[in-house]
Design an enzyme around this catalytic site. Structure first.
Site, PDB file in Angstrom:
ATOM      1  N   VAL A   1      12.925  20.160 -26.357  1.00 39.75           N
ATOM      2  CA  VAL A   1      14.251  18.570 -27.110  1.00 39.75           C
ATOM      3  C   VAL A   1      13.163  17.969 -28.210  1.00 39.75           C
TER       4      VAL A   1
ATOM      5  N   HIS B   1      15.074  32.306  19.532  1.00 40.44           N
ATOM      6  CA  HIS B   1      16.415  33.510  19.331  1.00 40.44           C
ATOM      7  C   HIS B   1      17.158  32.278  19.674  1.00 40.44           C
TER       8      HIS B   1
ATOM      9  N   GLU C   1      14.949  23.110 -19.836  1.00 39.54           N
ATOM     10  CA  GLU C   1      13.353  23.299 -19.683  1.00 39.54           C
ATOM     11  C   GLU C   1      12.212  23.776 -21.139  1.00 39.54           C
TER      12      GLU C   1
ATOM     13  N   GLY D   1      12.344  18.852 -18.086  1.00 37.39           N
ATOM     14  CA  GLY D   1      11.369  19.429 -17.257  1.00 37.39           C
ATOM     15  C   GLY D   1      12.024  20.059 -15.743  1.00 37.39           C
TER      16      GLY D   1
ATOM     17  N   LEU E   1      -0.765  16.741  -5.863  1.00 36.21           N
ATOM     18  CA  LEU E   1       0.508  16.201  -3.651  1.00 36.21           C
ATOM     19  C   LEU E   1      -0.243  15.607  -2.975  1.00 36.21           C
ATOM     20  N   ALA E   2       0.869  14.520  -2.317  1.00 33.61           N
ATOM     21  CA  ALA E   2       0.097  13.405  -1.735  1.00 33.61           C
ATOM     22  C   ALA E   2      -0.949  14.862   0.032  1.00 33.61           C
ATOM     23  N   HIS E   3      -0.146  15.444   0.014  1.00 31.90           N
ATOM     24  CA  HIS E   3      -0.953  16.301   1.660  1.00 31.90           C
ATOM     25  C   HIS E   3      -2.618  16.574   0.687  1.00 31.90           C
TER      26      HIS E   3
ATOM     27  N   LEU F   1       0.513  -1.060   0.169  1.00 39.63           N
ATOM     28  CA  LEU F   1       0.453   0.072  -0.279  1.00 39.63           C
ATOM     29  C   LEU F   1       0.680   1.681  -0.048  1.00 39.63           C
TER      30      LEU F   1
HETATM   31  P1  FAD Z   1      -1.595   7.555  -5.916  1.00 41.35           P
HETATM   32  O1  FAD Z   1      -0.358   7.597  -4.668  1.00 41.35           O
HETATM   33  O2  FAD Z   1      -0.743   7.225  -7.149  1.00 41.35           O
HETATM   34  O3  FAD Z   1      -2.106   5.893  -5.637  1.00 41.35           O
HETATM   35  C1  FAD Z   1      -3.358   5.374  -6.639  1.00 41.35           C
HETATM   36  C2  FAD Z   1      -2.514   3.790  -6.431  1.00 41.35           C
HETATM   37  O4  FAD Z   1      -4.092   3.597  -7.187  1.00 41.35           O
HETATM   38  C3  FAD Z   1      -1.584   3.406  -6.880  1.00 41.35           C
HETATM   39  O5  FAD Z   1      -0.814   2.463  -5.830  1.00 41.35           O
HETATM   40  C4  FAD Z   1      -2.401   2.686  -7.845  1.00 41.35           C
HETATM   41  O6  FAD Z   1      -1.111   1.464  -7.752  1.00 41.35           O
HETATM   42  C5  FAD Z   1      -3.676   2.366  -7.106  1.00 41.35           C
HETATM   43  N1  FAD Z   1      -4.904   2.180  -8.769  1.00 41.35           N
HETATM   44  C6  FAD Z   1      -4.582   2.539  -9.621  1.00 41.35           C
HETATM   45  N2  FAD Z   1      -5.832   1.909 -11.057  1.00 41.35           N
HETATM   46  C7  FAD Z   1      -5.444   1.080  -9.982  1.00 41.35           C
HETATM   47  C8  FAD Z   1      -7.238   0.021 -10.189  1.00 41.35           C
HETATM   48  N3  FAD Z   1      -8.211  -0.047 -11.129  1.00 41.35           N
HETATM   49  N4  FAD Z   1      -6.764  -1.136  -8.538  1.00 41.35           N
HETATM   50  C9  FAD Z   1      -6.796  -1.041  -8.232  1.00 41.35           C
HETATM   51  N5  FAD Z   1      -5.410   0.025  -7.825  1.00 41.35           N
HETATM   52  C10 FAD Z   1      -5.410   0.815  -8.553  1.00 41.35           C
HETATM   53  N6  FAD Z   1       3.684  14.830  -3.261  1.00 41.35           N
HETATM   54  C11 FAD Z   1       4.180  15.778  -1.609  1.00 41.35           C
HETATM   55  O7  FAD Z   1       3.225  16.342  -1.680  1.00 41.35           O
HETATM   56  N7  FAD Z   1       5.610  15.457  -1.488  1.00 41.35           N
HETATM   57  C12 FAD Z   1       6.275  14.927  -1.965  1.00 41.35           C
HETATM   58  O8  FAD Z   1       7.352  14.840  -1.703  1.00 41.35           O
HETATM   59  C13 FAD Z   1       5.995  13.786  -3.295  1.00 41.35           C
HETATM   60  N8  FAD Z   1       6.975  13.903  -3.595  1.00 41.35           N
HETATM   61  C14 FAD Z   1       7.369  13.126  -4.989  1.00 41.35           C
HETATM   62  C15 FAD Z   1       8.598  12.151  -5.595  1.00 41.35           C
HETATM   63  C16 FAD Z   1       7.681  11.962  -6.959  1.00 41.35           C
HETATM   64  C17 FAD Z   1       9.545  10.582  -8.348  1.00 41.35           C
HETATM   65  C18 FAD Z   1       6.751  11.624  -7.714  1.00 41.35           C
HETATM   66  C19 FAD Z   1       6.701  10.561  -8.232  1.00 41.35           C
HETATM   67  C20 FAD Z   1       6.013  12.165  -7.272  1.00 41.35           C
HETATM   68  C21 FAD Z   1       5.513  12.923  -5.829  1.00 41.35           C
HETATM   69  N9  FAD Z   1       4.689  13.609  -4.730  1.00 41.35           N
HETATM   70  C22 FAD Z   1       4.632  13.564  -3.557  1.00 41.35           C
HETATM   71  C23 FAD Z   1       3.291  13.430  -6.057  1.00 41.35           C
HETATM   72  C24 FAD Z   1       2.860  12.268  -4.735  1.00 41.35           C
HETATM   73  O9  FAD Z   1       2.868  10.851  -4.478  1.00 41.35           O
HETATM   74  C25 FAD Z   1       1.343  11.844  -5.518  1.00 41.35           C
HETATM   75  O10 FAD Z   1       0.740  13.615  -5.490  1.00 41.35           O
HETATM   76  C26 FAD Z   1       0.438  10.778  -4.648  1.00 41.35           C
HETATM   77  O11 FAD Z   1       0.699  10.224  -4.394  1.00 41.35           O
HETATM   78  C27 FAD Z   1      -1.040  11.181  -4.744  1.00 41.35           C
HETATM   79  O12 FAD Z   1      -2.124   9.887  -4.000  1.00 41.35           O
HETATM   80  P2  FAD Z   1      -3.675   9.700  -5.069  1.00 41.35           P
HETATM   81  O13 FAD Z   1      -3.643   8.798  -3.867  1.00 41.35           O
HETATM   82  O14 FAD Z   1      -4.102  10.064  -5.051  1.00 41.35           O
HETATM   83  O15 FAD Z   1      -2.279   8.378  -5.955  1.00 41.35           O
HETATM   84  P1  NAD Z   2       5.257  19.401 -12.835  1.00 35.90           P
HETATM   85  O1  NAD Z   2       4.685  19.983 -13.385  1.00 35.90           O
HETATM   86  O2  NAD Z   2       6.333  20.085 -11.762  1.00 35.90           O
HETATM   87  O3  NAD Z   2       7.199  19.898 -13.891  1.00 35.90           O
HETATM   88  C1  NAD Z   2       7.313  19.359 -15.054  1.00 35.90           C
HETATM   89  C2  NAD Z   2       7.622  20.859 -16.066  1.00 35.90           C
HETATM   90  O4  NAD Z   2       8.235  20.084 -17.250  1.00 35.90           O
HETATM   91  C3  NAD Z   2       7.412  22.295 -16.552  1.00 35.90           C
HETATM   92  O5  NAD Z   2       8.448  22.464 -15.795  1.00 35.90           O
HETATM   93  C4  NAD Z   2       6.778  22.093 -17.603  1.00 35.90           C
HETATM   94  O6  NAD Z   2       7.530  23.118 -18.343  1.00 35.90           O
HETATM   95  C5  NAD Z   2       8.299  21.417 -18.062  1.00 35.90           C
HETATM   96  N1  NAD Z   2       8.051  20.301 -19.618  1.00 35.90           N
HETATM   97  C6  NAD Z   2       6.817  19.496 -19.527  1.00 35.90           C
HETATM   98  N2  NAD Z   2       6.815  20.000 -21.515  1.00 35.90           N
HETATM   99  C7  NAD Z   2       8.238  19.800 -21.788  1.00 35.90           C
HETATM  100  C8  NAD Z   2       9.574  19.639 -22.457  1.00 35.90           C
HETATM  101  N3  NAD Z   2       8.622  19.163 -24.101  1.00 35.90           N
HETATM  102  N4  NAD Z   2      10.374  19.520 -22.660  1.00 35.90           N
HETATM  103  C9  NAD Z   2      10.925  20.516 -21.508  1.00 35.90           C
HETATM  104  N5  NAD Z   2      10.360  20.907 -20.476  1.00 35.90           N
HETATM  105  C10 NAD Z   2       9.251  20.206 -20.402  1.00 35.90           C
HETATM  106  O7  NAD Z   2       6.021  17.882 -12.508  1.00 35.90           O
HETATM  107  P2  NAD Z   2       6.592  17.128 -12.823  1.00 35.90           P
HETATM  108  O8  NAD Z   2       8.467  17.772 -11.878  1.00 35.90           O
HETATM  109  O9  NAD Z   2       6.952  14.864 -13.253  1.00 35.90           O
HETATM  110  O10 NAD Z   2       5.871  16.158 -11.221  1.00 35.90           O
HETATM  111  C11 NAD Z   2       4.540  15.817 -11.216  1.00 35.90           C
HETATM  112  C12 NAD Z   2       4.266  15.622  -9.828  1.00 35.90           C
HETATM  113  O11 NAD Z   2       4.495  15.208  -9.370  1.00 35.90           O
HETATM  114  C13 NAD Z   2       4.143  17.180  -9.583  1.00 35.90           C
HETATM  115  O12 NAD Z   2       2.413  17.916  -9.982  1.00 35.90           O
HETATM  116  C14 NAD Z   2       4.202  18.083  -8.990  1.00 35.90           C
HETATM  117  O13 NAD Z   2       3.186  18.153  -8.356  1.00 35.90           O
HETATM  118  C15 NAD Z   2       4.611  16.127  -7.710  1.00 35.90           C
HETATM  119  N6  NAD Z   2       5.671  15.678  -6.996  1.00 35.90           N
HETATM  120  C16 NAD Z   2       5.575  16.831  -5.854  1.00 35.90           C
HETATM  121  C17 NAD Z   2       6.766  17.017  -5.519  1.00 35.90           C
HETATM  122  C18 NAD Z   2       6.766  17.868  -4.291  1.00 35.90           C
HETATM  123  O14 NAD Z   2       5.928  17.645  -3.369  1.00 35.90           O
HETATM  124  N7  NAD Z   2       8.119  17.597  -3.288  1.00 35.90           N
HETATM  125  C19 NAD Z   2       7.750  16.095  -5.308  1.00 35.90           C
HETATM  126  C20 NAD Z   2       8.160  15.669  -7.340  1.00 35.90           C
HETATM  127  C21 NAD Z   2       6.381  15.253  -7.124  1.00 35.90           C
END
Ligand code: FAD
Ligand code: NAD
Length: 467
Positions: free
Chosen positions: A238, A445, A204, A181, A320-322, A38
């Site tokens: 790109v 402080h 970018e 990106g 976003l997760a939160h 999970l």
């Molecule tokens: P998900 O976490 O994508 O969960 C969806 C779940 O549904 C998955 O486990 C999937 O397997 C399951 N599922 C899908 N379809 C089906 C189906 N038909 N049947 C059964 N199960 C299914 N956000 C932050 O706030 N802070 C961060 O630091 C952050 N860092 C990130 C770093 C990376 C590299 C990435 C990729 C994302 C990051 N995010 C971060 C974004 C965050 O992970 C997502 O916004 C968050 O996980 C979304 O939660 P969710 O529950 O909507 O979906």
């Molecule tokens: P993003 O939307 O943050 O950034 C994508 C970037 O790619 C943008 O700056 C966009 O202008 C650029 N881009 C798009 N098409 C392009 C192209 N053809 N060539 C060059 N640049 C291009 O997306 P991400 O970084 O892939 O992250 C995905 C999601 O995951 C985000 O929405 C973010 O909220 C979430 N995430 C959150 C965290 C965190 O909260 N710390 C960390 C990782 C991911």
């Protein structure tokens, strides 16, 4: 057929939190997840593993570049990259196991398998092995999340042309990596590898990195990341990305239209994520997606079918997760007859680079576009005693307050522990505090939080004390 009060499809931070809240409210609840662990994207291949690698790589970088100045000698520094990846995997394992415990503790039925609608009240759960089962529910919450978006000319092969998922589990430290990106993923994972000595290029499309945040933050972050050695190529388009199995060849056009080429070990495609509803068979429930693949919902997260809700990355708003967690709680509470409310303006955004970047509320660009009269007050970390003590003097905090009422409209920061500091701004704005309210509160402080107070003083009429 077993029937539940609430059935949640998807076990990420949106889905598992919705299931916990529904169970807390006395609902007979089940959670369908296709993977054996999970936690979804966030715990398995997102927030948690990326932060584990960010912490490890920051330790390595500090040992290499800062320890000597602190008077600490460490002999010959070495990098055990497989161990770094193994530690990350262990953190993920502990964290996802914690969610299993929470499911048991709350009496939630865990259904392992792929969920797809049979009709508006029935979901078929198909496990990787064995027979499918149908389950029925009075209320269904869709929380199926998102997957990395691809570009037609840069399809990840998951070997050399990779997404964040593969970048979190590489076998060796790359010598070179090109990131497409300049968003959150590109900058966080780009930082990890740059700190470990990889030559990192960020390409970018737009004229700024983290373009959706307050523009001043991206500029300052770019300055800091350039010191790390990251090379930025803004306004580049790109054209093609091809792998020969050992390296990747990338061709882009610069802003003048000239071709630029790189040959790198890996190309990380980080151009956003797309909502994931593949195989969910939404039509059987009478649902469809919008032009961006999202499930449309109203302010209460209800879809067009009143007993079906959708939350998290699969609906509108920040991915976003939160945000997904807040929506999980809100959907469960609405189902239980309560009246929750989410203020989307007060969901903070954070980038876990170093310095960290965080923001909440309106950006300066938004206030200008909306014609809102405001005052901006900034305070640089180089004027903070705490920041000098820890050698973290890059960055600043900016408070935006309404010019007449002094209500805080936005807080944007880049600097040490900004990811944690932003919570003070969220609390202040949730209670509609003025900049003067913050400026009159005692801040211990020496702490990084004093920079918030100083920025608030600056916003209330150039009253910052230490700059
Ligand atoms: P998900 O976490 O994508 O969960 C969806 C779940 O549904 C998955 O486990 C999937 O397997 C399951 N599922 C899908 N379809 C089906 C189906 N038909 N049947 C059964 N199960 C299914 N956000 C932050 O706030 N802070 C961060 O630091 C952050 N860092 C990130 C770093 C990376 C590299 C990435 C990729 C994302 C990051 N995010 C971060 C974004 C965050 O992970 C997502 O916004 C968050 O996980 C979304 O939660 P969710 O529950 O909507 O979906
Ligand atoms: P993003 O939307 O943050 O950034 C994508 C970037 O790619 C943008 O700056 C966009 O202008 C650029 N881009 C798009 N098409 C392009 C192209 N053809 N060539 C060059 N640049 C291009 O997306 P991400 O970084 O892939 O992250 C995905 C999601 O995951 C985000 O929405 C973010 O909220 C979430 N995430 C959150 C965290 C965190 O909260 N710390 C960390 C990782 C991911």
């Amino acid at each position: 057929m077993e029937r539940f009060d609430v059935l949640v499809v998807g076990g990420g931070p949106g889905g598992y939190v919705a299931a916990i809240r529904a169970a807390q409210l006395g609902k007979k609840t089940a959670l369908v997840e296709k993977y054996s662990t999970l936690g979804g994207t966030c715990l398995n291949v997102g927030c948690i593993p990326s932060k584990a690698l960010l912490d490890s790589s920051e330790h390595y970088h500090q040992a290499q570049h800062q320890f000597a100045e602190h008077g600490i000698g460490v002999g010959e520094l070495s990098l055990n990259f497989p161990q770094m990846i193994a530690r990350k995997a262990a953190v993920v394992e502990q964290t996802t196991a914690g969610i299993d415990f929470l499911m048991k503790k709350n009496g939630i039925t865990r259904l392992e398998g792929f969920g797809s609608f049979v009709d508006a009240h029935t979901v078929r759960v198909t496990p990787a092995e064995g027979a499918a089962t149908d389950v029925a529910a009075d209320h269904i919450i869709i929380a199926t999340g998102s997957k990395p978006a691809a570009l037609p000319f840069a399809q990840p092969d998951k070997d050399r042309i990779i997404t964040s998922t593969e970048a979190l589990s590489l076998k060796e430290r790359p010598n070179s990596m090109l990131v497409i990106g300049g968003g959150v993923i590109g900058l966080e994972l780009g930082s990890v590898y740059a700190r470990l000595g990889t030559e990192v290029h960020v390409v970018e499309y737009l004229d700024a990195i983290i373009p959706t945040m307050d523009r001043g933050l991206g500029k300052e972050l770019m300055r800091s990341m350039k010191k790390l050695g990251v090379k930025f190529h803004l306004q580049y388009g790109v054209q093609s990305v091809t792998s020969n199995g050992d390296s990747v060849h990338v061709v882009a056009k610069d802003k003048k239209g000239a071709d630029v080429e790189w040959t790198v070990d890996y190309c990380l495609v980080a151009v956003g994520r797309r909502p994931y509803t593949d195989g969910l068979n939404l039509e059987a429930a009478g649902l469809s997606t919008d032009e961006r693949g999202r499930i449309p919902v109203d302010a209460n997260l209800r879809t067009s079918i009143p007993h079906i809700y959708a939350i998290g990355d699969v609906v509108r708003g920040a991915m976003l997760a939160h945000k997904a967690e807040e929506e999980g709680v809100a959907a469960a509470e609405t189902i239980a007859g309560e009246h929750p409310h989410i203020d989307y303006n007060l969901i903070p955004g954070v980038v876990y680079t170093w310095p960290e970047v965080a923001g909440v509320g309106a950006t300066e660009e938004q206030l200008k576009a909306d014609g809102v009269p405001y005052r901006a007050g900034s305070f640089p970390f180089k004027a903070s005693g705490r920041a000098r003590a820890s050698m973290d003097t890059d960055g600043f905090i900016k408070v935006l307050a309404h010019a007449e009422s002094d209500e805080i409209l936005g807080v944007h920061m880049i600097g040490p522990r900004a990811a944690d500091l932003i919570a003070e701004a969220v609390v202040a704005m949730e209670f509609r505090a003025t900049a003067e309210d913050i400026s009159r509160m005692s801040h211990a402080h020496p702490t990084f939080t004093e920079a918030i107070k100083e920025a608030a003083l600056a916003a209330t009429g150039d009253r910052a004390l230490h700059v």
